[in-house]
Design an enzyme around this catalytic site. Sequence first.
Site, PDB file in Angstrom:
ATOM      1  N   LEU A 131       0.838  -1.192   0.000  1.00 32.26           N
ATOM      2  CA  LEU A 131       0.000   0.000   0.000  1.00 32.26           C
ATOM      3  C   LEU A 131       0.874   1.243   0.000  1.00 32.26           C
ATOM      4  O   LEU A 131       1.972   1.243   0.564  1.00 32.26           O
ATOM      5  CB  LEU A 131      -0.914   0.015   1.223  1.00 32.26           C
ATOM      6  CG  LEU A 131      -1.859  -1.171   1.399  1.00 32.26           C
ATOM      7  CD1 LEU A 131      -2.913  -0.851   2.446  1.00 32.26           C
ATOM      8  CD2 LEU A 131      -2.529  -1.575   0.102  1.00 32.26           C
ATOM      9  N   GLY A 176       1.153  -5.178   1.152  1.00 29.75           N
ATOM     10  CA  GLY A 176       0.195  -5.185   0.049  1.00 29.75           C
ATOM     11  C   GLY A 176       0.737  -5.877  -1.198  1.00 29.75           C
ATOM     12  O   GLY A 176      -0.033  -6.364  -2.037  1.00 29.75           O
ATOM     13  N   ASN A 200       4.243  -7.557   6.721  1.00 31.45           N
ATOM     14  CA  ASN A 200       5.105  -6.943   7.737  1.00 31.45           C
ATOM     15  C   ASN A 200       4.436  -5.789   8.463  1.00 31.45           C
ATOM     16  O   ASN A 200       5.100  -4.972   9.094  1.00 31.45           O
ATOM     17  CB  ASN A 200       6.400  -6.436   7.070  1.00 31.45           C
ATOM     18  CG  ASN A 200       6.123  -5.359   6.031  1.00 31.45           C
ATOM     19  OD1 ASN A 200       5.067  -5.355   5.408  1.00 31.45           O
ATOM     20  ND2 ASN A 200       7.058  -4.447   5.849  1.00 31.45           N
ATOM     21  N   GLU A 201       3.090  -5.711   8.388  1.00 32.42           N
ATOM     22  CA  GLU A 201       2.383  -4.560   8.954  1.00 32.42           C
ATOM     23  C   GLU A 201       2.768  -4.268  10.399  1.00 32.42           C
ATOM     24  O   GLU A 201       2.920  -3.106  10.787  1.00 32.42           O
ATOM     25  CB  GLU A 201       0.848  -4.785   8.887  1.00 32.42           C
ATOM     26  CG  GLU A 201       0.233  -4.576   7.520  1.00 32.42           C
ATOM     27  CD  GLU A 201       0.391  -5.768   6.589  1.00 32.42           C
ATOM     28  OE1 GLU A 201       1.120  -6.723   6.939  1.00 32.42           O
ATOM     29  OE2 GLU A 201      -0.212  -5.744   5.507  1.00 32.42           O
TER      30      GLU A 201
HETATM   31  C1  LIG Z   1      -7.593  -2.725  14.434  1.00 34.16           C
HETATM   32  C2  LIG Z   1      -8.272  -2.203  13.201  1.00 34.16           C
HETATM   33  C3  LIG Z   1      -7.443  -2.528  11.973  1.00 34.16           C
HETATM   34  C4  LIG Z   1      -8.049  -1.919  10.756  1.00 34.16           C
HETATM   35  C5  LIG Z   1      -7.035  -1.880   9.651  1.00 34.16           C
HETATM   36  C6  LIG Z   1      -6.085  -0.781   9.858  1.00 34.16           C
HETATM   37  C7  LIG Z   1      -4.929  -0.568   9.236  1.00 34.16           C
HETATM   38  C8  LIG Z   1      -4.477  -1.491   8.290  1.00 34.16           C
HETATM   39  C9  LIG Z   1      -3.574  -1.000   7.214  1.00 34.16           C
HETATM   40  C10 LIG Z   1      -2.710  -2.026   6.954  1.00 34.16           C
HETATM   41  C11 LIG Z   1      -2.317  -2.490   5.652  1.00 34.16           C
HETATM   42  C12 LIG Z   1      -1.080  -2.222   5.228  1.00 34.16           C
HETATM   43  C13 LIG Z   1      -0.484  -2.930   4.137  1.00 34.16           C
HETATM   44  C14 LIG Z   1       0.690  -2.253   3.496  1.00 34.16           C
HETATM   45  O1  LIG Z   1       0.944  -2.581   2.397  1.00 34.16           O
HETATM   46  S1  LIG Z   1       1.578  -1.055   4.311  1.00 34.16           S
HETATM   47  C15 LIG Z   1       3.000  -0.751   3.266  1.00 34.16           C
HETATM   48  C16 LIG Z   1       4.069  -1.681   3.654  1.00 34.16           C
HETATM   49  N1  LIG Z   1       5.192  -1.561   2.765  1.00 34.16           N
HETATM   50  C17 LIG Z   1       6.434  -1.599   3.202  1.00 34.16           C
HETATM   51  O2  LIG Z   1       6.707  -1.708   4.385  1.00 34.16           O
HETATM   52  C18 LIG Z   1       7.501  -1.446   2.146  1.00 34.16           C
HETATM   53  C19 LIG Z   1       8.376  -0.313   2.439  1.00 34.16           C
HETATM   54  N2  LIG Z   1       9.393  -0.190   1.416  1.00 34.16           N
HETATM   55  C20 LIG Z   1      10.528  -0.932   1.395  1.00 34.16           C
HETATM   56  O3  LIG Z   1      10.752  -1.798   2.186  1.00 34.16           O
HETATM   57  C21 LIG Z   1      11.508  -0.606   0.323  1.00 34.16           C
HETATM   58  O4  LIG Z   1      11.196   0.675  -0.183  1.00 34.16           O
HETATM   59  C22 LIG Z   1      11.538  -1.603  -0.859  1.00 34.16           C
HETATM   60  C23 LIG Z   1      10.140  -1.854  -1.432  1.00 34.16           C
HETATM   61  C24 LIG Z   1      12.144  -2.934  -0.390  1.00 34.16           C
HETATM   62  C25 LIG Z   1      12.425  -1.014  -1.981  1.00 34.16           C
HETATM   63  O5  LIG Z   1      13.684  -0.684  -1.473  1.00 34.16           O
HETATM   64  P1  LIG Z   1      14.668   0.249  -2.319  1.00 34.16           P
HETATM   65  O6  LIG Z   1      14.779  -0.252  -3.695  1.00 34.16           O
HETATM   66  O7  LIG Z   1      15.910   0.378  -1.521  1.00 34.16           O
HETATM   67  O8  LIG Z   1      13.902   1.637  -2.427  1.00 34.16           O
HETATM   68  P2  LIG Z   1      13.707   2.752  -1.300  1.00 34.16           P
HETATM   69  O9  LIG Z   1      13.445   2.122   0.019  1.00 34.16           O
HETATM   70  O10 LIG Z   1      14.796   3.742  -1.373  1.00 34.16           O
HETATM   71  O11 LIG Z   1      12.322   3.388  -1.764  1.00 34.16           O
HETATM   72  C26 LIG Z   1      12.271   4.280  -2.878  1.00 34.16           C
HETATM   73  C27 LIG Z   1      11.294   5.384  -2.526  1.00 34.16           C
HETATM   74  O12 LIG Z   1       9.990   4.795  -2.448  1.00 34.16           O
HETATM   75  C28 LIG Z   1       9.402   5.127  -1.190  1.00 34.16           C
HETATM   76  N3  LIG Z   1       8.544   4.016  -0.770  1.00 34.16           N
HETATM   77  C29 LIG Z   1       8.923   2.769  -0.518  1.00 34.16           C
HETATM   78  N4  LIG Z   1       7.870   2.029  -0.176  1.00 34.16           N
HETATM   79  C30 LIG Z   1       6.802   2.827  -0.228  1.00 34.16           C
HETATM   80  C31 LIG Z   1       5.409   2.615   0.015  1.00 34.16           C
HETATM   81  N5  LIG Z   1       4.898   1.440   0.392  1.00 34.16           N
HETATM   82  N6  LIG Z   1       4.595   3.678  -0.125  1.00 34.16           N
HETATM   83  C32 LIG Z   1       5.060   4.874  -0.500  1.00 34.16           C
HETATM   84  N7  LIG Z   1       6.382   5.137  -0.748  1.00 34.16           N
HETATM   85  C33 LIG Z   1       7.231   4.106  -0.618  1.00 34.16           C
HETATM   86  C34 LIG Z   1      10.581   5.305  -0.265  1.00 34.16           C
HETATM   87  O13 LIG Z   1      10.204   6.080   0.854  1.00 34.16           O
HETATM   88  C35 LIG Z   1      11.571   5.983  -1.152  1.00 34.16           C
HETATM   89  O14 LIG Z   1      11.236   7.349  -1.186  1.00 34.16           O
HETATM   90  P3  LIG Z   1      12.391   8.470  -1.220  1.00 34.16           P
HETATM   91  O15 LIG Z   1      13.026   8.305  -2.569  1.00 34.16           O
HETATM   92  O16 LIG Z   1      11.629   9.754  -1.044  1.00 34.16           O
HETATM   93  O17 LIG Z   1      13.339   8.188  -0.091  1.00 34.16           O
END
Ligand SMILES: CCCCC/C=C\CCC/C=C/CC(=O)SCCNC(=O)CCNC(=O)[C@H](O)C(C)(C)COP(=O)(O)OP(=O)(O)OC[C@H]1O[C@@H](n2cnc3c(N)ncnc32)[C@H](O)[C@@H]1OP(=O)(O)O
Length: 325
Positions: A131, A176, A200-201
């Site tokens: 997400l 996601g 990994n939430e």
């Molecule tokens: C009790 C009631 C409950 C009700 C429900 C409530 C809540 C539920 C909600 C829960 C659901 C959540 C599901 C999700 O999917 S949450 C998202 C989880 N994702 C992650 O943890 C991934 C995070 N990202 C990474 O680990 C890495 O970025 C990577 C994908 C492994 C890639 O690594 P790398 O190639 O080294 O790239 P960068 O890390 O440098 O990232 C580039 C750039 O992209 C930005 N970014 C990364 N991931 C995301 C993302 N998911 N969303 C938005 N932006 C993202 C990152 O910050 C970098 O940005 P900058 O260039 O500005 O630094």
Amino acid sequence: MAMALRAASRVLLRAGSRLGRREAVDGARRFANKRVLVETEGAAGATRIAVMKFRNPPVNSLSLDFLTEFVISLEKLENDKSIRGVILTSDSLKRGNQTKVAATEKTEEKRATRDHGGRLQERPGIFSAGLDLLEMYGRNPAHYAEYWKAVQELWLRLYLSSLTLMSAINGASPAGGCLLAITCDYRIMADNPKYTIGLNESLLGIVAPFWLKDNYVNTIGHRAAERALQLGTLFPPAEALKVGVVDEVVPEDQVHSKTLSVMAKWLAIPDHSRQLTKTMMRKATADNLIKQREADIQNFASFISRDSIQKSLHMYLEKLKHKKG
Ligand SMILES: CCCCC/C=C\CCC/C=C/CC(=O)SCCNC(=O)CCNC(=O)[C@H](O)C(C)(C)COP(=O)(O)OP(=O)(O)OC[C@H]1O[C@@H](n2cnc3c(N)ncnc32)[C@H](O)[C@@H]1OP(=O)(O)O
């Protein structure tokens, strides 16, 4: 005359439909929205397979726009009776000459990696980063509600799809990203220890919704899901295979060909019996969300709006921004 007809048909094909561009390419067909490229393989009149390639730079996060385009593309494929199987994969390729733009630059465009011509590029080795954290951080409750509805919609469409869905996991697949994969009927992952998959939430200070938890339980079993969800485990390929998050691990350059050959086996099964079986296995899980969709949206909007949750997300975003390597 023939030349004129061919030219006219090329113009028509490229003129663009309401949903996106459609082109004829080497006998195969393709249509594309901005963030999802769909290529179909197979002769006209015969069973065809579609490959949906994510291309939402930099990390294929599931932004609202991406979710919308994904659902539109999937619906189009569901309505095309010649398509029986769909492969989900990332368009992210290893490309040279990339420059990461400074982390201090804030807009989506500037966050992306670009080539020397300034064009936006996917970061290599990412199936989907899950997400879009920026859709869940610093916005208002109405936005959170709209976003969550779109997340639910994509999950329901994929989970209940009558098509045979397979994921060719050619990169990291957290949260996601893992959701996309576990809605599929079969998952094949590239054997690269840098790629991990899982929900990994809990590491972000948030909680997977019950329907995603149910999908995980249905995939890897209750005890394994209980442990993996609490710990927020991201499994490298060999462990993902052992626990059952993926069905096969193959060398990276064979992911596509292997998925095609497994797809051919699945498509040898009569559609009606396979589809009825799939529905029998999945309906109760999907119905559980369908009957409480609105409550789930309200739950999400109020949970994610909490100061403590916003603070956790802020810290996680900062950590991502400042991480090394
Ligand atoms: C009790 C009631 C409950 C009700 C429900 C409530 C809540 C539920 C909600 C829960 C659901 C959540 C599901 C999700 O999917 S949450 C998202 C989880 N994702 C992650 O943890 C991934 C995070 N990202 C990474 O680990 C890495 O970025 C990577 C994908 C492994 C890639 O690594 P790398 O190639 O080294 O790239 P960068 O890390 O440098 O990232 C580039 C750039 O992209 C930005 N970014 C990364 N991931 C995301 C993302 N998911 N969303 C938005 N932006 C993202 C990152 O910050 C970098 O940005 P900058 O260039 O500005 O630094």
